[in-house]
Design a protein around this motif. Structure first.
Motif, short mmCIF file in Angstrom:
data_model
loop_
_atom_site.label_atom_id
_atom_site.label_comp_id
_atom_site.label_asym_id
_atom_site.label_seq_id
_atom_site.Cartn_x
_atom_site.Cartn_y
_atom_site.Cartn_z
N ASP A 148 0.81 -1.21 0.00
CA ASP A 148 0.00 0.00 0.00
C ASP A 148 0.84 1.27 0.00
O ASP A 148 0.36 2.34 0.32
N VAL A 149 2.13 1.16 -0.35
CA VAL A 149 3.02 2.32 -0.27
C VAL A 149 3.73 2.59 -1.60
O VAL A 149 3.93 1.69 -2.41
N SER A 150 4.08 3.86 -1.79
CA SER A 150 4.99 4.26 -2.85
C SER A 150 6.19 4.91 -2.16
O SER A 150 6.06 5.43 -1.04
N LEU A 151 7.33 4.84 -2.79
CA LEU A 151 8.57 5.28 -2.14
C LEU A 151 9.17 6.48 -2.84
O LEU A 151 9.23 6.53 -4.08
N LYS A 152 9.64 7.43 -2.05
CA LYS A 152 10.48 8.52 -2.53
C LYS A 152 11.84 8.27 -1.89
O LYS A 152 11.99 8.38 -0.67
N ILE A 153 12.81 7.90 -2.70
CA ILE A 153 14.15 7.58 -2.22
C ILE A 153 14.99 8.86 -2.29
O ILE A 153 15.22 9.39 -3.38
N LEU A 190 19.96 1.82 -9.88
CA LEU A 190 20.30 0.46 -10.32
C LEU A 190 19.97 -0.56 -9.24
O LEU A 190 19.39 -1.62 -9.51
N ILE A 191 20.34 -0.26 -8.02
CA ILE A 191 20.18 -1.19 -6.91
C ILE A 191 18.71 -1.32 -6.50
O ILE A 191 18.17 -2.43 -6.41
N PHE A 192 18.07 -0.21 -6.25
CA PHE A 192 16.69 -0.24 -5.75
C PHE A 192 15.72 -0.77 -6.80
O PHE A 192 14.77 -1.47 -6.46
N ASN A 193 15.94 -0.45 -8.07
CA ASN A 193 15.05 -0.97 -9.11
C ASN A 193 15.11 -2.49 -9.21
O ASN A 193 14.13 -3.12 -9.60
N GLU A 194 16.22 -3.09 -8.84
CA GLU A 194 16.30 -4.55 -8.83
C GLU A 194 15.71 -5.13 -7.55
O GLU A 194 14.86 -6.02 -7.59
N ILE A 195 16.15 -4.64 -6.41
CA ILE A 195 15.77 -5.25 -5.14
C ILE A 195 14.33 -4.91 -4.74
O ILE A 195 13.63 -5.73 -4.14
N LEU A 196 13.87 -3.73 -5.07
CA LEU A 196 12.53 -3.28 -4.68
C LEU A 196 11.64 -3.08 -5.90
O LEU A 196 10.81 -2.17 -5.94
N SER A 197 11.76 -3.95 -6.88
CA SER A 197 11.05 -3.80 -8.15
C SER A 197 9.53 -3.83 -8.01
O SER A 197 8.82 -3.33 -8.88
N ALA A 198 9.01 -4.35 -6.92
CA ALA A 198 7.55 -4.43 -6.73
C ALA A 198 6.94 -3.09 -6.31
O ALA A 198 5.72 -2.96 -6.29
N TYR A 199 7.77 -2.11 -5.99
CA TYR A 199 7.28 -0.84 -5.48
C TYR A 199 7.35 0.26 -6.53
O TYR A 199 8.24 0.27 -7.38
N ASP A 200 6.40 1.20 -6.43
CA ASP A 200 6.48 2.44 -7.20
C ASP A 200 7.50 3.31 -6.49
O ASP A 200 7.38 3.55 -5.28
N MET A 201 8.51 3.80 -7.24
CA MET A 201 9.57 4.59 -6.63
C MET A 201 9.88 5.82 -7.45
O MET A 201 9.88 5.77 -8.68
N ASP A 202 10.17 6.90 -6.75
CA ASP A 202 10.76 8.10 -7.33
C ASP A 202 12.10 8.28 -6.64
O ASP A 202 12.21 8.05 -5.43
#
Length: 164
Positions: free
Chosen positions: A100-105, A117-129
């Motif tokens: 239920d979350v989206s991430l702003k890194i 590179l790292i977060f898109n692989e490890i946390l691929s299930a999340y919407d991230m900015d």
């Protein structure tokens, strides 16, 4: 609607827990984005290159954010990481079963390419900015050293992949 989590990546602090300019630049940007009800996740445990103090880096980050007006109830558990890959792994553990979350890194501008590179692989299930924050105090030789380190680290990931 997904709840926004502001993930502030750790940075250096002194042996006494004094936050570096790099750390403060990331935390100050978190304060700019923060509104009550958003959640905040601080990363950073201990490591030779960034924190040899008694408490984890995330503790000092949280204390700084509390003084800047972030509410205690809006903090998630710390991600007690040792390096950037560990940041992503530990963030994933903290967010376990949270769809239920989206991430702003939030990281530094010189660091954002590797973080993606790292977060898109490890946390691929999340919407991230991804937000790369400039640190005005970092310039000259110190900045060049960081940029060279990041370039080499990205090349290593591209060549060898991630190990976690």
């Amino acid at each position: 609607m997904k709840k926004e989590v502001l993930v502030v990546l750790g940075g250096p602090n002194s042996v006494l827990g004094e936050l570096s300019a790099i750390s403060k630049s990331r935390l100050n940007h978190c304060v700019l984005l923060y509104r009550e009800g958003k959640q905040v996740l601080c990363t950073g445990g201990w490591g030779e290159g960034f924190n040899t103090s008694e408490a984890p880096h995330a503790f000092y980050a949280k204390q700084y954010l509390l003084r800047k007006g972030v509410k205690e109830d809006d903090f998630l558990a710390f991600a007690l990481s040792k390096h950037t890959v560990d940041d992503a792994v530990k963030v994933k553990e903290v967010l376990y079963n949270r769809e239920d979350v989206s991430l702003k890194i939030i990281t530094s501008d010189f660091h954002v390419r590797r973080v993606k590179l790292i977060f898109n692989e490890i946390l691929s299930a999340y919407d991230m900015d991804f937000i790369g924050v400039s640190c005005q105090e970092l310039s000259g030789e110190a900045l060049e050293k960081r940029l060279a380190h990041e370039k080499k680290a990205v090349e290593e990931i591209q060549k060898k992949g991630l190990y976690y």
